[in-house]
Design a protein around this motif. Structure first.
Motif, mmCIF file in Angstrom:
data_model
loop_
_atom_site.group_PDB
_atom_site.id
_atom_site.type_symbol
_atom_site.label_atom_id
_atom_site.label_comp_id
_atom_site.label_asym_id
_atom_site.label_seq_id
_atom_site.Cartn_x
_atom_site.Cartn_y
_atom_site.Cartn_z
ATOM 1 N N UNK A 1 -9.576 86.103 -22.091
ATOM 2 C CA UNK A 1 -9.474 85.096 -21.275
ATOM 3 C C UNK A 1 -9.348 83.715 -22.007
ATOM 4 N N UNK A 2 -9.597 83.681 -23.283
ATOM 5 C CA UNK A 2 -9.451 82.602 -24.005
ATOM 6 C C UNK A 2 -9.366 82.681 -25.592
ATOM 7 N N UNK A 3 -9.141 81.756 -26.393
ATOM 8 C CA UNK A 3 -9.064 82.042 -27.745
ATOM 9 C C UNK A 3 -10.176 82.465 -28.406
ATOM 10 N N UNK A 4 -11.421 82.401 -27.820
ATOM 11 C CA UNK A 4 -12.652 82.888 -28.548
ATOM 12 C C UNK A 4 -13.186 84.031 -27.727
ATOM 13 N N UNK A 5 -12.431 84.993 -27.022
ATOM 14 C CA UNK A 5 -12.775 86.089 -26.478
ATOM 15 C C UNK A 5 -13.265 87.135 -27.070
ATOM 16 N N UNK A 6 -12.723 87.382 -28.499
ATOM 17 C CA UNK A 6 -12.875 88.413 -29.135
ATOM 18 C C UNK A 6 -14.005 87.851 -30.379
ATOM 19 N N UNK A 7 -14.757 86.781 -30.037
ATOM 20 C CA UNK A 7 -15.923 86.428 -31.197
ATOM 21 C C UNK A 7 -17.168 86.331 -30.518
ATOM 22 N N UNK A 8 -18.055 86.287 -31.337
ATOM 23 C CA UNK A 8 -19.213 86.213 -31.028
ATOM 24 C C UNK A 8 -19.720 85.149 -30.245
ATOM 25 N N UNK A 9 -19.086 84.010 -30.261
ATOM 26 C CA UNK A 9 -19.303 82.647 -29.381
ATOM 27 C C UNK A 9 -18.553 83.030 -27.951
ATOM 28 N N UNK A 10 -17.465 83.958 -28.026
ATOM 29 C CA UNK A 10 -16.733 84.120 -26.854
ATOM 30 C C UNK A 10 -17.014 85.243 -25.836
ATOM 31 N N UNK A 11 -17.708 86.425 -26.500
ATOM 32 C CA UNK A 11 -18.058 87.329 -25.546
ATOM 33 C C UNK A 11 -18.897 87.514 -24.492
ATOM 34 N N UNK A 12 -19.931 86.629 -24.705
ATOM 35 C CA UNK A 12 -20.790 86.368 -23.560
ATOM 36 C C UNK A 12 -20.195 85.613 -22.260
ATOM 37 N N UNK A 13 -19.379 84.767 -22.606
ATOM 38 C CA UNK A 13 -18.712 84.334 -21.271
ATOM 39 C C UNK A 13 -17.723 85.325 -20.704
ATOM 40 N N UNK A 14 -17.311 86.032 -21.570
ATOM 41 C CA UNK A 14 -16.415 86.912 -20.756
ATOM 42 C C UNK A 14 -17.394 88.011 -19.889
ATOM 43 N N UNK A 15 -18.281 88.449 -20.663
ATOM 44 C CA UNK A 15 -19.239 89.632 -19.940
ATOM 45 C C UNK A 15 -19.651 88.864 -18.748
ATOM 46 N N UNK A 16 -19.997 87.707 -18.452
ATOM 47 C CA UNK A 16 -20.383 87.237 -17.054
ATOM 48 C C UNK A 16 -19.146 87.344 -16.414
ATOM 49 N N UNK A 17 -18.002 86.994 -16.677
ATOM 50 C CA UNK A 17 -16.862 87.040 -15.707
ATOM 51 C C UNK A 17 -16.422 88.631 -15.544
ATOM 52 N N UNK A 18 -16.479 89.369 -16.287
ATOM 53 C CA UNK A 18 -16.400 90.683 -15.849
ATOM 54 C C UNK A 18 -17.471 91.470 -14.876
#
Length: 357
Positions: free
Chosen positions: A322-339
């Motif tokens: 979903x973003x440039x940070x999706x596969x990083x420690x700082x990005x997976x939390x946001x994507x988990x909420x969305x999914x």
């Protein structure tokens, strides 16, 4: 037979963030991880790996990264953090449990493990990352190269490379970091198809990721056609200086490999001991081969992490999901909420509970 609300495949950063989010939404997760211990793929990365984002931007939801928030954590610190996060997470996590097959029928997924055990759930999230599927580019002569071919996934440290001639293929952060490290004891060339792109680690006294967060670029969905094909090398000045000094040198992609030799774009030829591929990874999803969740090329069919072909199936931790940070420690939390929110809203919370009771 185990029945739960949601099965999360993968116990690394993406799987842990997903399990945490599921529990916050009242779901009972079962996390299945093929590794024998916590930490996901992090214990297998090269020894000197250092995060390019400060600790304050490198935490999973619900647990800050300990210590100085401005430091750049080392690999083993990340392993320790993920191990502590796992211990704090009040969820069922099975290590040493490899998923072999996922199928769906009547709105319920059946997850079959290598040991023959079976779990059933209305929701499944594939969060197994890509470390198990290193990308090997189709380079001329690579398959018949008589020297050693090594992917960055198997590189640990410079031991055993002293005095050797090494060609590192790739222009990302890991490629540059490994090439510079190897160049201290070996003769190394870093080769790429295009120019290297550097990004200063600190801008006007602030870490680059502070600016990404402040401007919203860290979470912005750029779309697959607008996202750049390469990522910049985050640099505090040392990597650019090393390459300018020729340790390693940087060259255009070679024409071909010929036996134990490399033929460069200018026609020059020389013997090479090792070709190290720092060429990234592909989603490691063999267990979805019979699920209908992959396209004709074996890639996940999804929109923002929600399967477009299989109801109740989601993905977390994909590169640029979903973003440039999706596969990083700082990005997976946001994507988990969305999914998770998408999966639950499509199925309905009561329907999920009814399927597993």
């Amino acid at each position: 037979m185990t029945s739960v609300d949601i099965v999360v495949i993968g116990g690394g950063q993406a799987g842990l963030a997903t399990a945490h989010t599921a529990m916050r939404r009242g779901l009972r997760p079962l996390v299945l991880d093929a590794s024998a211990r916590p930490g996901g793929s992090w214990p297998s990365y090269y020894d000197s790996l250092t995060l390019f984002s400060p600790a304050r931007f490198s935490a999973l939801p619900g647990m800050p990264f300990p210590g100085d928030p401005e430091r750049y954590p080392l690999r083993d610190e990340v392993v320790g953090y993920l191990t502590a996060y796992t211990a704090r997470l009040d969820a069922e996590i099975r290590f040493g449990c490899r998923v072999e097959r996922v199928t769906a029928e009547g709105g319920v997924h059946t997850i079959t493990m290598a040991d023959g055990s079976v779990a059933r759930a209305p929701l499944v999230v594939a969060a197994s990352g890509g470390f198990g599927s290193p990308a090997r580019p189709a380079l001329p002569g690579l398959d018949s190269f008589r020297g050693r071919v090594l992917h960055a996934a198997r590189y640990r440290n410079p031991d055993g490379f002293a005095g050797e001639r090494v060609v590192v293929v790739g222009g990302g952060n890991s490629a540059v970091q490994i090439a510079v490290e190897l160049a201290r004891t070996a003769t190394v060339s870093l080769t790429t198809r295009g120019p290297l792109r550097f990004q200063a680690q600190r801008v006007l006294g602030r870490d680059f990721h502070w600016w990404l967060t402040r401007t919203g670029l860290d979470t912005a969905w750029l779309g697959p056609r607008l996202a750049p094909n390469t990522v910049p090398v985050i640099d505090d000045g040392r990597y650019r200086a090393a390459i300018r000094a020729g340790r390693p040198d940087h060259r255009p992609m070679f024409e071909r490999l010929d036996g134990d030799r490399v033929v460069w774009s200018d026609g020059a030829s020389e013997r090479v001991d090792v070709v190290l591929l720092a060429t990234g990874y592909r989603p490691d999803l063999p267990y979805l081969a019979d699920s209908g969740g992959l396209d004709a090329h074996g890639r996940p069919a999804h929109a923002g992490g929600l399967s477009t072909t299989v109801p109740g199936l989601g993905f977390v931790g994909l590169e640029r999901q979903r973003s440039l940070a999706s596969a990083t420690l700082r990005g997976v939390g946001r994507d988990a909420v969305h999914v998770l929110d998408g999966l639950v809203s499509r199925r309905g919370r009561r329907a999920v509970a009814r399927m597993t009771r």
